[in-house]
Motif scaffolding. Structure first.
Motif, PDB file in Angstrom:
ATOM      1  N   GLY A   1       0.684  -1.133  -0.007  1.00 56.11           N
ATOM      2  CA  GLY A   1       0.092   0.029  -0.157  1.00 56.11           C
ATOM      3  C   GLY A   1       0.835   1.163   0.007  1.00 56.11           C
ATOM      4  N   SER A   2       1.935   1.072   0.701  1.00 56.98           N
ATOM      5  CA  SER A   2       2.807   2.298   0.919  1.00 56.98           C
ATOM      6  C   SER A   2       3.376   2.636  -0.662  1.00 56.98           C
ATOM      7  CB  SER A   2       3.979   1.921   1.983  1.00 56.98           C
ATOM      8  OG  SER A   2       5.069   3.167   1.814  1.00 56.98           O
ATOM      9  N   TRP A   3       3.762   1.524  -1.105  1.00 55.59           N
ATOM     10  CA  TRP A   3       4.561   1.733  -2.550  1.00 55.59           C
ATOM     11  C   TRP A   3       3.322   2.213  -3.723  1.00 55.59           C
ATOM     12  CZ3 TRP A   3       8.661   2.439  -5.233  1.00 55.59           C
ATOM     13  CH2 TRP A   3       8.558   2.294  -6.526  1.00 55.59           C
ATOM     14  N   TYR A   4       2.184   1.658  -3.612  1.00 55.31           N
ATOM     15  CA  TYR A   4       1.154   1.952  -4.563  1.00 55.31           C
ATOM     16  C   TYR A   4       0.723   3.559  -4.332  1.00 55.31           C
ATOM     17  CZ  TYR A   4       0.260  -3.066  -5.309  1.00 55.31           C
ATOM     18  OH  TYR A   4       0.716  -4.394  -5.534  1.00 55.31           O
ATOM     19  N   SER A   5       0.702   4.054  -2.906  1.00 59.17           N
ATOM     20  CA  SER A   5       0.477   5.289  -2.561  1.00 59.17           C
ATOM     21  C   SER A   5       1.587   6.264  -3.315  1.00 59.17           C
ATOM     22  CB  SER A   5       0.439   5.614  -1.305  1.00 59.17           C
ATOM     23  OG  SER A   5      -0.825   5.053  -0.502  1.00 59.17           O
ATOM     24  N   LEU A   6       2.834   5.949  -3.161  1.00 61.69           N
ATOM     25  CA  LEU A   6       3.853   6.647  -3.782  1.00 61.69           C
ATOM     26  C   LEU A   6       3.735   6.754  -5.368  1.00 61.69           C
ATOM     27  CD1 LEU A   6       6.219   8.420  -3.084  1.00 61.69           C
ATOM     28  CD2 LEU A   6       7.647   6.183  -3.032  1.00 61.69           C
ATOM     29  N   GLU A   7       3.465   5.596  -5.914  1.00 56.30           N
ATOM     30  CA  GLU A   7       3.232   5.378  -7.301  1.00 56.30           C
ATOM     31  C   GLU A   7       2.169   6.504  -7.553  1.00 56.30           C
ATOM     32  OE1 GLU A   7       2.719   1.843 -10.341  1.00 56.30           O
ATOM     33  OE2 GLU A   7       1.152   1.670  -8.696  1.00 56.30           O
ATOM     34  N   GLN A   8       0.962   6.432  -7.102  1.00 54.68           N
ATOM     35  CA  GLN A   8      -0.040   7.400  -7.339  1.00 54.68           C
ATOM     36  C   GLN A   8       0.140   8.517  -7.263  1.00 54.68           C
ATOM     37  OE1 GLN A   8      -2.674   6.608  -9.167  1.00 54.68           O
ATOM     38  NE2 GLN A   8      -4.171   8.317  -8.587  1.00 54.68           N
ATOM     39  N   CYS A   9       0.970   8.938  -6.155  1.00 49.63           N
ATOM     40  CA  CYS A   9       1.596  10.494  -6.101  1.00 49.63           C
ATOM     41  C   CYS A   9       2.149  10.798  -7.368  1.00 49.63           C
ATOM     42  CB  CYS A   9       2.579  10.497  -4.858  1.00 49.63           C
ATOM     43  SG  CYS A   9       3.262  11.925  -4.609  1.00 49.63           S
ATOM     44  N   GLY A  10       3.078  10.223  -7.829  1.00 51.97           N
ATOM     45  CA  GLY A  10       3.848  10.534  -9.089  1.00 51.97           C
ATOM     46  C   GLY A  10       2.835  10.559 -10.235  1.00 51.97           C
ATOM     47  N   ARG A  11       1.852   9.658 -10.272  1.00 48.44           N
ATOM     48  CA  ARG A  11       0.984   9.679 -11.488  1.00 48.44           C
ATOM     49  C   ARG A  11       0.202  11.017 -11.375  1.00 48.44           C
ATOM     50  NH1 ARG A  11      -0.537   4.831 -14.302  1.00 48.44           N
ATOM     51  NH2 ARG A  11       0.858   3.243 -13.378  1.00 48.44           N
ATOM     52  N   LEU A  12      -0.476  11.397 -10.140  1.00 48.03           N
ATOM     53  CA  LEU A  12      -1.309  12.596  -9.982  1.00 48.03           C
ATOM     54  C   LEU A  12      -0.441  13.662 -10.265  1.00 48.03           C
ATOM     55  CD1 LEU A  12      -3.183  11.487  -6.621  1.00 48.03           C
ATOM     56  CD2 LEU A  12      -3.971  12.030  -8.991  1.00 48.03           C
ATOM     57  N   LEU A  13       0.800  13.845  -9.860  1.00 50.61           N
ATOM     58  CA  LEU A  13       1.783  15.112 -10.031  1.00 50.61           C
ATOM     59  C   LEU A  13       1.927  15.096 -11.834  1.00 50.61           C
ATOM     60  CD1 LEU A  13       4.692  14.962  -7.313  1.00 50.61           C
ATOM     61  CD2 LEU A  13       2.698  16.603  -7.815  1.00 50.61           C
ATOM     62  N   SER A  14       2.509  14.058 -12.443  1.00 53.93           N
ATOM     63  CA  SER A  14       2.213  13.940 -13.687  1.00 53.93           C
ATOM     64  C   SER A  14       1.093  14.666 -14.511  1.00 53.93           C
ATOM     65  CB  SER A  14       2.940  12.762 -14.002  1.00 53.93           C
ATOM     66  OG  SER A  14       2.770  12.778 -15.805  1.00 53.93           O
ATOM     67  N   ASP A  15       0.035  14.195 -14.020  1.00 54.84           N
ATOM     68  CA  ASP A  15      -1.138  14.795 -14.363  1.00 54.84           C
ATOM     69  C   ASP A  15      -1.413  16.544 -14.268  1.00 54.84           C
ATOM     70  OD1 ASP A  15      -1.717  12.338 -15.601  1.00 54.84           O
ATOM     71  OD2 ASP A  15      -3.111  11.559 -13.972  1.00 54.84           O
ATOM     72  N   ALA A  16      -0.914  16.662 -13.050  1.00 52.04           N
ATOM     73  CA  ALA A  16      -1.106  18.153 -12.591  1.00 52.04           C
ATOM     74  C   ALA A  16      -0.250  18.872 -13.675  1.00 52.04           C
ATOM     75  CB  ALA A  16      -0.639  18.194 -11.278  1.00 52.04           C
ATOM     76  N   MET A  17       0.889  18.372 -13.953  1.00 53.94           N
ATOM     77  CA  MET A  17       1.824  19.249 -15.078  1.00 53.94           C
ATOM     78  C   MET A  17       1.063  19.388 -16.299  1.00 53.94           C
ATOM     79  SD  MET A  17       5.521  17.526 -13.831  1.00 53.94           S
ATOM     80  CE  MET A  17       5.892  17.927 -15.764  1.00 53.94           C
ATOM     81  N   VAL A  18       0.388  18.216 -16.774  1.00 56.35           N
ATOM     82  CA  VAL A  18      -0.347  18.371 -18.093  1.00 56.35           C
ATOM     83  C   VAL A  18      -1.391  19.578 -17.639  1.00 56.35           C
ATOM     84  CG1 VAL A  18      -1.916  17.241 -19.514  1.00 56.35           C
ATOM     85  CG2 VAL A  18       0.255  16.098 -18.660  1.00 56.35           C
ATOM     86  N   LEU A  19      -2.323  19.490 -16.699  1.00 57.83           N
ATOM     87  CA  LEU A  19      -3.280  20.331 -16.601  1.00 57.83           C
ATOM     88  C   LEU A  19      -2.749  21.985 -16.634  1.00 57.83           C
ATOM     89  CD1 LEU A  19      -5.269  18.488 -14.134  1.00 57.83           C
ATOM     90  CD2 LEU A  19      -5.978  19.166 -16.441  1.00 57.83           C
ATOM     91  N   TYR A  20      -1.670  22.084 -15.811  1.00 54.46           N
ATOM     92  CA  TYR A  20      -0.999  23.248 -15.546  1.00 54.46           C
ATOM     93  C   TYR A  20      -0.385  23.716 -16.797  1.00 54.46           C
ATOM     94  CZ  TYR A  20       1.909  27.044 -13.712  1.00 54.46           C
ATOM     95  OH  TYR A  20       2.149  28.386 -13.441  1.00 54.46           O
ATOM     96  N   ARG A  21       0.078  23.208 -17.713  1.00 55.78           N
ATOM     97  CA  ARG A  21       0.768  23.398 -19.181  1.00 55.78           C
ATOM     98  C   ARG A  21      -0.556  23.787 -19.955  1.00 55.78           C
ATOM     99  NH1 ARG A  21       4.968  18.600 -18.664  1.00 55.78           N
ATOM    100  NH2 ARG A  21       6.679  19.827 -18.046  1.00 55.78           N
TER     101      ARG A  21
END
Length: 177
Positions: A11-31
């Protein structure tokens, strides 16, 4: 039912993975100039980082003691948005207003040596400000996420808070912090 250490670690690993995915998507939205949505997603990513740290801590405790938490205990711990923001607090950014106490303290530290009394007094001022900021930051980040996601009536009852009206500069500051 108890949650085993290996399940906590996954669960800890999956949460960290999801954090990275969300940040990547946030960058797309910001751009794409969807600033409030980018901010909301970045703040949710920060919560996932906090969840990662929460679950990692539970895993370490479980490994060290052999005691396991229940499903309910883990689910309850993962529901607190502000606590997850608090756990994700890895650094702080502050801006000192010109001629403020904090600004003077920073300038004083730059002019003096660590062994000087002035330097040490300035360091106390800065540490007090940082402690205050660290205490406020999780709630402010959660509040920023809410402002970035939802239309809400202002306290005056006369106007609405609209995510689409968040300024790029405000969002950029929050993202950088």
């Amino acid at each position: 039912m108890d949650v085993t250490a290996s399940v906590l670690l996954k669960g800890s690993w999956y949460s960290l993975e999801q954090c990275g995915r969300l940040l990547s998507d946030a960058m797309v939205l910001y751009r794409g100039k969807s600033y409030s949505s980018a901010l909301a997603l970045a703040m949710i990513a920060r919560e996932e980082l906090g969840k990662h740290r929460l679950l990692l801590e539970a895993w370490k405790e479980s490994e060290a003691t052999g005691k396991y938490l229940t499903v309910d205990a883990i689910q309850t711990a993962c529901e607190d948005h502000v606590d997850k923001q608090r756990r994700a607090l890895l650094s702080l950014t502050f801006t000192a207003e010109n001629s403020s106490t904090l600004d003077i303290a920073v300038r004083t530290k730059l002019k003096h040596k660590p062994s000087d009394k002035e330097y040490q007094q300035a360091e106390e001022v800065i540490q007090t400000a940082l402690k205050s900021l660290a205490k406020r930051a999780p709630e402010e980040r959660h509040s920023a996420r809410m402002r970035a996601l939802y239309v809400d009536l202002q306290d005056s009852g006369l106007e609405w808070i609209r995510p689409s009206q968040m300024l790029r500069a405000e969002v950029q500051k929050l993202l950088n912090d």
